[in-house]
Design an enzyme around this catalytic site. Sequence first.
Site, PDB file in Angstrom:
ATOM      1  CG  ASP A  21       3.942  -4.100  -4.095  1.00  0.00           C
ATOM      2  OD1 ASP A  21       2.989  -4.260  -4.888  1.00  0.00           O
ATOM      3  OD2 ASP A  21       3.802  -4.122  -2.867  1.00  0.00           O
ATOM      4  CE  LYS A  43      -0.855  -6.766  -2.091  1.00  0.00           C
ATOM      5  NZ  LYS A  43      -0.805  -5.427  -2.720  1.00  0.00           N
ATOM      6  CE  LYS A  71      -4.495  -0.947  -0.418  1.00  0.00           C
ATOM      7  NZ  LYS A  71      -3.298  -1.421  -1.114  1.00  0.00           N
ATOM      8  CB  ILE A  75     -19.569   6.820  -7.843  1.00  0.00           C
ATOM      9  CG1 ILE A  75     -19.032   6.838  -9.270  1.00  0.00           C
ATOM     10  CG2 ILE A  75     -19.398   8.192  -7.173  1.00  0.00           C
ATOM     11  CD1 ILE A  75     -19.825   7.736 -10.213  1.00  0.00           C
ATOM     12  CB  SER A 124      -0.894  -2.483   7.480  1.00  0.00           C
ATOM     13  OG  SER A 124      -0.297  -2.088   6.262  1.00  0.00           O
ATOM     14  N   PRO A 176      -1.696  -7.730   5.376  1.00  0.00           N
ATOM     15  CG  PRO A 176      -2.252  -5.748   4.259  1.00  0.00           C
ATOM     16  CD  PRO A 176      -2.841  -6.862   5.092  1.00  0.00           C
ATOM     17  CB  ALA A 180       9.027  -3.739   4.613  1.00  0.00           C
ATOM     18  N   GLY A 182       6.979  -4.037   9.814  1.00  0.00           N
ATOM     19  CA  GLY A 182       7.192  -4.372  11.226  1.00  0.00           C
ATOM     20  C   GLY A 182       6.339  -5.483  11.802  1.00  0.00           C
ATOM     21  N   GLY A 199       5.428  -8.168   0.734  1.00  0.00           N
ATOM     22  CA  GLY A 199       6.046  -7.572  -0.441  1.00  0.00           C
ATOM     23  C   GLY A 199       7.550  -7.481  -0.298  1.00  0.00           C
TER      24      GLY A 199
HETATM   25  O1  3DU Z   1       5.049  -3.659   3.147  1.00  0.00           O
HETATM   26  P1  3DU Z   1       5.249  -4.649   2.039  1.00  0.00           P
HETATM   27  O2  3DU Z   1       6.387  -4.328   1.128  1.00  0.00           O
HETATM   28  O3  3DU Z   1       5.305  -6.080   2.569  1.00  0.00           O
HETATM   29  O4  3DU Z   1       3.961  -4.572   1.073  1.00  0.00           O
HETATM   30  C1  3DU Z   1       2.649  -4.664   1.540  1.00  0.00           C
HETATM   31  C2  3DU Z   1       1.685  -4.795   0.400  1.00  0.00           C
HETATM   32  O5  3DU Z   1       0.356  -4.904   0.917  1.00  0.00           O
HETATM   33  C3  3DU Z   1       1.667  -3.622  -0.571  1.00  0.00           C
HETATM   34  O6  3DU Z   1       1.422  -4.159  -1.864  1.00  0.00           O
HETATM   35  C4  3DU Z   1       0.509  -2.781  -0.137  1.00  0.00           C
HETATM   36  O7  3DU Z   1      -0.120  -2.106  -1.213  1.00  0.00           O
HETATM   37  C5  3DU Z   1      -0.450  -3.815   0.447  1.00  0.00           C
HETATM   38  N1  3DU Z   1      -1.276  -3.300   1.549  1.00  0.00           N
HETATM   39  C6  3DU Z   1      -0.733  -2.790   2.668  1.00  0.00           C
HETATM   40  O8  3DU Z   1       0.491  -2.733   2.814  1.00  0.00           O
HETATM   41  C7  3DU Z   1      -1.576  -2.323   3.703  1.00  0.00           C
HETATM   42  C8  3DU Z   1      -2.891  -2.403   3.591  1.00  0.00           C
HETATM   43  O9  3DU Z   1      -3.655  -2.009   4.600  1.00  0.00           O
HETATM   44  C9  3DU Z   1      -3.424  -2.935   2.428  1.00  0.00           C
HETATM   45  C10 3DU Z   1      -2.587  -3.398   1.433  1.00  0.00           C
END
Ligand code: 3DU
Length: 225
Positions: A21, A43, A71, A75, A124, A176, A180, A182, A199
Site C-alpha cells: 500500500d 497484494k 474489491k 453488476i 476488519s 487482514p 496497524a 490491532g 500492510g
Molecule cells: O492495516 P494494514 O496496513 O496492515 O493493511 C491491511 C490491508 O488489507 C489493506 O491493503 C486493506 O485494503 C486490506 N484489507 C483490510 O484491511 C480489511 C479488509 O477487510 C479487507 C482488506
Amino acid sequence: MAVRLLQATMRVEHRLIVALDVTDGGRARSIARAVRDRVDALKVNWPLVLAAGPGIVKELATLAYVLCDFKVADIPNMSRLIVERAVAAGASGVICHGFAGEDSVRACVEAAGRSDVFVVTELSHPGGQEYTAKFAEDFARSAVRAGAAGIIAPATRPERVRVLRTIVGTKLILAPGVGAQGGRAADAIAAGADAVIVGRSIIESADPAHAVEGVLAEIKGPRAT
Ligand code: 3DU
C-alpha cells in the site's frame, strides 16, 4: 452454470501476504524484491495501480503471486470486465466483495479463469461490524457456491475467523487487520486463517524484510524458533 472445482492457484507456505500500500512504484518494487522469498503473495490495491499504472502488476508478477485487491463490487458485467483486465494485467488472484451478490461473485470467478477469486466477508475495521458482519456468513456461503478460491476474514476478530472457517471448509481464508489495525497474526492463524495480510507494519518499517521475519516468527510461535 459450471462451478469451478479446481483448487486455488495460491500456494500457502509462509502464511503471510504483504500489502504493497504505497504510491511510489520504485518503493513497491524495492519492498517486493526484499520480501518476495518470504511471503506467499504481494497484494496490490488501487493507490499503487492508480499512481504507478497497471504495468506495475505485470512487473510484480515476475517476482511473485500478485493478488489484486480491487474489491470488485459492481453488476456482473462490470465485475467481469474488471477481473478480466486484472488477470490480463498479471494478477494471479483478485479480491471482490460478497455484498454485491452471488451473481457478481460468480461473474468474477468465471472471468478469473485459472486465477483465484477471494471474497470479502466481514471488513476488519470497526465499521465492518456495522453492515458487513451481519451478512458475513451468507457471503462466505455464496463464495463457496460460486467456486471462489477463498474468503477474506478479519484478523481483528479471530472469533469470526473461527466461525467462517466452519462454513468454508478447506477454502483459503486470508486475514487482514494485523499490526496497524490491532490484530495479532498468531491469533488469526490459531483461529483458522491460512495466511495473514499485513500492510503498514511491514511497508512503513525502515527494514521491511526484518519486519516480515518478525511476523513469520510470531506465526510459527516460540516453539518453532
Ligand atoms: O492495516 P494494514 O496496513 O496492515 O493493511 C491491511 C490491508 O488489507 C489493506 O491493503 C486493506 O485494503 C486490506 N484489507 C483490510 O484491511 C480489511 C479488509 O477487510 C479487507 C482488506
